[in-house]
Design a protein around this motif. Sequence first.
Motif, PDB file in Angstrom:
ATOM      1  N   PHE A   1       0.813  -1.229   0.000  1.00 31.70           N
ATOM      2  CA  PHE A   1       0.000   0.000   0.000  1.00 31.70           C
ATOM      3  C   PHE A   1       0.843   1.274   0.000  1.00 31.70           C
ATOM      4  O   PHE A   1       0.485   2.283  -0.594  1.00 31.70           O
ATOM      5  CB  PHE A   1      -1.017  -0.023   1.166  1.00 31.70           C
ATOM      6  CG  PHE A   1      -0.797   1.027   2.228  1.00 31.70           C
ATOM      7  CD1 PHE A   1       0.032   0.786   3.303  1.00 31.70           C
ATOM      8  CD2 PHE A   1      -1.422   2.263   2.153  1.00 31.70           C
ATOM      9  CE1 PHE A   1       0.243   1.742   4.273  1.00 31.70           C
ATOM     10  CE2 PHE A   1      -1.223   3.243   3.124  1.00 31.70           C
ATOM     11  CZ  PHE A   1      -0.382   2.971   4.187  1.00 31.70           C
ATOM     12  N   TYR A   2       2.021   1.217   0.650  1.00 28.59           N
ATOM     13  CA  TYR A   2       2.732   2.469   0.850  1.00 28.59           C
ATOM     14  C   TYR A   2       3.272   3.126  -0.426  1.00 28.59           C
ATOM     15  O   TYR A   2       3.197   4.364  -0.556  1.00 28.59           O
ATOM     16  CB  TYR A   2       3.833   2.306   1.919  1.00 28.59           C
ATOM     17  CG  TYR A   2       4.055   3.612   2.625  1.00 28.59           C
ATOM     18  CD1 TYR A   2       3.230   4.001   3.667  1.00 28.59           C
ATOM     19  CD2 TYR A   2       5.029   4.504   2.191  1.00 28.59           C
ATOM     20  CE1 TYR A   2       3.384   5.241   4.271  1.00 28.59           C
ATOM     21  CE2 TYR A   2       5.182   5.741   2.785  1.00 28.59           C
ATOM     22  CZ  TYR A   2       4.363   6.101   3.820  1.00 28.59           C
ATOM     23  OH  TYR A   2       4.508   7.329   4.390  1.00 28.59           O
ATOM     24  N   PRO A   3       3.790   2.343  -1.405  1.00 24.90           N
ATOM     25  CA  PRO A   3       4.272   3.007  -2.636  1.00 24.90           C
ATOM     26  C   PRO A   3       3.184   3.810  -3.344  1.00 24.90           C
ATOM     27  O   PRO A   3       3.465   4.870  -3.922  1.00 24.90           O
ATOM     28  CB  PRO A   3       4.755   1.838  -3.509  1.00 24.90           C
ATOM     29  CG  PRO A   3       5.112   0.771  -2.532  1.00 24.90           C
ATOM     30  CD  PRO A   3       4.099   0.908  -1.440  1.00 24.90           C
ATOM     31  N   GLU A   4       1.953   3.343  -3.291  1.00 26.16           N
ATOM     32  CA  GLU A   4       0.833   4.076  -3.916  1.00 26.16           C
ATOM     33  C   GLU A   4       0.596   5.410  -3.208  1.00 26.16           C
ATOM     34  O   GLU A   4       0.279   6.425  -3.826  1.00 26.16           O
ATOM     35  CB  GLU A   4      -0.453   3.230  -3.855  1.00 26.16           C
ATOM     36  CG  GLU A   4      -0.441   2.021  -4.770  1.00 26.16           C
ATOM     37  CD  GLU A   4      -0.229   2.407  -6.236  1.00 26.16           C
ATOM     38  OE1 GLU A   4      -0.910   3.340  -6.700  1.00 26.16           O
ATOM     39  OE2 GLU A   4       0.636   1.786  -6.884  1.00 26.16           O
ATOM     40  N   HIS A   5       0.716   5.359  -1.882  1.00 27.26           N
ATOM     41  CA  HIS A   5       0.553   6.569  -1.062  1.00 27.26           C
ATOM     42  C   HIS A   5       1.623   7.611  -1.453  1.00 27.26           C
ATOM     43  O   HIS A   5       1.312   8.791  -1.662  1.00 27.26           O
ATOM     44  CB  HIS A   5       0.667   6.181   0.413  1.00 27.26           C
ATOM     45  CG  HIS A   5       0.552   7.332   1.364  1.00 27.26           C
ATOM     46  ND1 HIS A   5      -0.660   7.851   1.765  1.00 27.26           N
ATOM     47  CD2 HIS A   5       1.502   8.083   1.978  1.00 27.26           C
ATOM     48  CE1 HIS A   5      -0.443   8.867   2.585  1.00 27.26           C
ATOM     49  NE2 HIS A   5       0.851   9.029   2.737  1.00 27.26           N
ATOM     50  N   ILE A   6       2.864   7.140  -1.557  1.00 25.62           N
ATOM     51  CA  ILE A   6       3.972   8.031  -1.925  1.00 25.62           C
ATOM     52  C   ILE A   6       3.735   8.635  -3.312  1.00 25.62           C
ATOM     53  O   ILE A   6       3.932   9.835  -3.532  1.00 25.62           O
ATOM     54  CB  ILE A   6       5.319   7.261  -1.899  1.00 25.62           C
ATOM     55  CG1 ILE A   6       5.739   6.990  -0.459  1.00 25.62           C
ATOM     56  CG2 ILE A   6       6.412   8.031  -2.643  1.00 25.62           C
ATOM     57  CD1 ILE A   6       7.026   6.181  -0.318  1.00 25.62           C
ATOM     58  N   LYS A   7       3.314   7.793  -4.242  1.00 31.02           N
ATOM     59  CA  LYS A   7       3.097   8.250  -5.619  1.00 31.02           C
ATOM     60  C   LYS A   7       2.004   9.329  -5.668  1.00 31.02           C
ATOM     61  O   LYS A   7       2.134  10.331  -6.357  1.00 31.02           O
ATOM     62  CB  LYS A   7       2.693   7.045  -6.477  1.00 31.02           C
ATOM     63  CG  LYS A   7       2.835   7.281  -7.953  1.00 31.02           C
ATOM     64  CD  LYS A   7       2.689   5.954  -8.706  1.00 31.02           C
ATOM     65  CE  LYS A   7       2.397   6.151 -10.186  1.00 31.02           C
ATOM     66  NZ  LYS A   7       3.133   7.210 -10.854  1.00 31.02           N
ATOM     67  N   LYS A   8       0.948   9.110  -4.877  1.00 30.18           N
ATOM     68  CA  LYS A   8      -0.143  10.081  -4.845  1.00 30.18           C
ATOM     69  C   LYS A   8       0.357  11.438  -4.335  1.00 30.18           C
ATOM     70  O   LYS A   8      -0.030  12.489  -4.838  1.00 30.18           O
ATOM     71  CB  LYS A   8      -1.266   9.551  -3.930  1.00 30.18           C
ATOM     72  CG  LYS A   8      -2.623  10.119  -4.235  1.00 30.18           C
ATOM     73  CD  LYS A   8      -3.648   9.808  -3.162  1.00 30.18           C
ATOM     74  CE  LYS A   8      -4.130   8.388  -3.147  1.00 30.18           C
ATOM     75  NZ  LYS A   8      -5.262   8.227  -2.178  1.00 30.18           N
ATOM     76  N   GLU A   9       1.236  11.409  -3.344  1.00 26.99           N
ATOM     77  CA  GLU A   9       1.781  12.667  -2.818  1.00 26.99           C
ATOM     78  C   GLU A   9       2.754  13.316  -3.800  1.00 26.99           C
ATOM     79  O   GLU A   9       2.623  14.508  -4.114  1.00 26.99           O
ATOM     80  CB  GLU A   9       2.460  12.405  -1.470  1.00 26.99           C
ATOM     81  CG  GLU A   9       1.448  12.087  -0.382  1.00 26.99           C
ATOM     82  CD  GLU A   9       2.050  11.782   0.961  1.00 26.99           C
ATOM     83  OE1 GLU A   9       1.319  11.863   1.958  1.00 26.99           O
ATOM     84  OE2 GLU A   9       3.248  11.425   1.041  1.00 26.99           O
ATOM     85  N   ASP A  10       3.730  12.536  -4.277  1.00 29.19           N
ATOM     86  CA  ASP A  10       4.767  13.094  -5.165  1.00 29.19           C
ATOM     87  C   ASP A  10       4.180  13.635  -6.471  1.00 29.19           C
ATOM     88  O   ASP A  10       4.558  14.711  -6.921  1.00 29.19           O
ATOM     89  CB  ASP A  10       5.802  12.011  -5.528  1.00 29.19           C
ATOM     90  CG  ASP A  10       6.802  11.766  -4.409  1.00 29.19           C
ATOM     91  OD1 ASP A  10       6.766  12.492  -3.404  1.00 29.19           O
ATOM     92  OD2 ASP A  10       7.616  10.837  -4.545  1.00 29.19           O
ATOM     93  N   ASP A  11       3.288  12.851  -7.074  1.00 25.23           N
ATOM     94  CA  ASP A  11       2.829  13.188  -8.435  1.00 25.23           C
ATOM     95  C   ASP A  11       1.575  14.060  -8.465  1.00 25.23           C
ATOM     96  O   ASP A  11       1.346  14.767  -9.434  1.00 25.23           O
ATOM     97  CB  ASP A  11       2.534  11.909  -9.249  1.00 25.23           C
ATOM     98  CG  ASP A  11       3.779  11.061  -9.433  1.00 25.23           C
ATOM     99  OD1 ASP A  11       4.869  11.545  -9.087  1.00 25.23           O
ATOM    100  OD2 ASP A  11       3.654   9.914  -9.912  1.00 25.23           O
ATOM    101  N   VAL A  12       0.742  13.936  -7.440  1.00 24.17           N
ATOM    102  CA  VAL A  12      -0.554  14.630  -7.479  1.00 24.17           C
ATOM    103  C   VAL A  12      -0.670  15.699  -6.383  1.00 24.17           C
ATOM    104  O   VAL A  12      -0.834  16.884  -6.677  1.00 24.17           O
ATOM    105  CB  VAL A  12      -1.722  13.614  -7.332  1.00 24.17           C
ATOM    106  CG1 VAL A  12      -3.069  14.335  -7.387  1.00 24.17           C
ATOM    107  CG2 VAL A  12      -1.631  12.520  -8.393  1.00 24.17           C
ATOM    108  N   PHE A  13      -0.578  15.260  -5.140  1.00 17.49           N
ATOM    109  CA  PHE A  13      -0.946  16.166  -4.052  1.00 17.49           C
ATOM    110  C   PHE A  13       0.078  17.267  -3.780  1.00 17.49           C
ATOM    111  O   PHE A  13      -0.313  18.431  -3.574  1.00 17.49           O
ATOM    112  CB  PHE A  13      -1.237  15.388  -2.768  1.00 17.49           C
ATOM    113  CG  PHE A  13      -1.868  16.244  -1.719  1.00 17.49           C
ATOM    114  CD1 PHE A  13      -3.170  16.703  -1.860  1.00 17.49           C
ATOM    115  CD2 PHE A  13      -1.151  16.632  -0.599  1.00 17.49           C
ATOM    116  CE1 PHE A  13      -3.758  17.531  -0.913  1.00 17.49           C
ATOM    117  CE2 PHE A  13      -1.732  17.455   0.364  1.00 17.49           C
ATOM    118  CZ  PHE A  13      -3.036  17.896   0.203  1.00 17.49           C
ATOM    119  N   PHE A  14       1.357  16.928  -3.775  1.00 17.90           N
ATOM    120  CA  PHE A  14       2.366  17.971  -3.498  1.00 17.90           C
ATOM    121  C   PHE A  14       2.354  19.071  -4.565  1.00 17.90           C
ATOM    122  O   PHE A  14       2.344  20.265  -4.218  1.00 17.90           O
ATOM    123  CB  PHE A  14       3.774  17.377  -3.338  1.00 17.90           C
ATOM    124  CG  PHE A  14       3.985  16.569  -2.074  1.00 17.90           C
ATOM    125  CD1 PHE A  14       3.061  16.587  -1.033  1.00 17.90           C
ATOM    126  CD2 PHE A  14       5.134  15.788  -1.916  1.00 17.90           C
ATOM    127  CE1 PHE A  14       3.259  15.842   0.128  1.00 17.90           C
ATOM    128  CE2 PHE A  14       5.341  15.055  -0.761  1.00 17.90           C
ATOM    129  CZ  PHE A  14       4.411  15.068   0.255  1.00 17.90           C
TER     130      PHE A  14
END
Length: 178
Positions: A124-137
Amino acid sequence: MQARGPLMIEHRLIEKMLTVIRRTLERIEQTQSIDPYFVDMAVDFIRVYADRTHHGKEEDILFRDLRKKQLSGEDRQVMEELIEEHVFGRNTTKALIEANTRYRRGNEADLGEVKAHLRTLVDFYPEHIKKEDDVFFPASRTYFSNEEDQEMLAEFGEFDRKMIHEKYKAVVREFDTK
Ligand SMILES: [Fe+2]
Ligand SMILES: [Fe+2]
């Protein structure tokens, strides 16, 4: 450096740790055993580094400041999802600690549960990171002026400075009461 810089650098170390855990899971398949001290070390990394230090900066500083802004419905929704995912990670880690305690006491049947929780975290965690790096940040950056962003960066530094003291005060507190 922008404020999200340190958060993204921390993501890279978390990813490396997830690779270590993934490799360990492969080894468990061959040996049908795990070193409980490895799990202790992984739990310490997840709790102190990924959760307290990293999620701490996200939740207590970045998300706090974003709450003061007029976020779009979509950005607000993603922020709520990220917070829920932090809670999910915390609950999984708690269950992992409990299963590891039982396994260490000699209950071999709990190896399956230790494995399952580690697997959940690495999946689950890599998806969380990707969402932050690519979308949310990138999306959240648009709500802050350069000055506000730099203030956050400075506050991140101050937050980190306190962490090492908090960690080792907790270690002494734990053994002091035994
Ligand atoms: Fe996060
Ligand atoms: Fe993050």
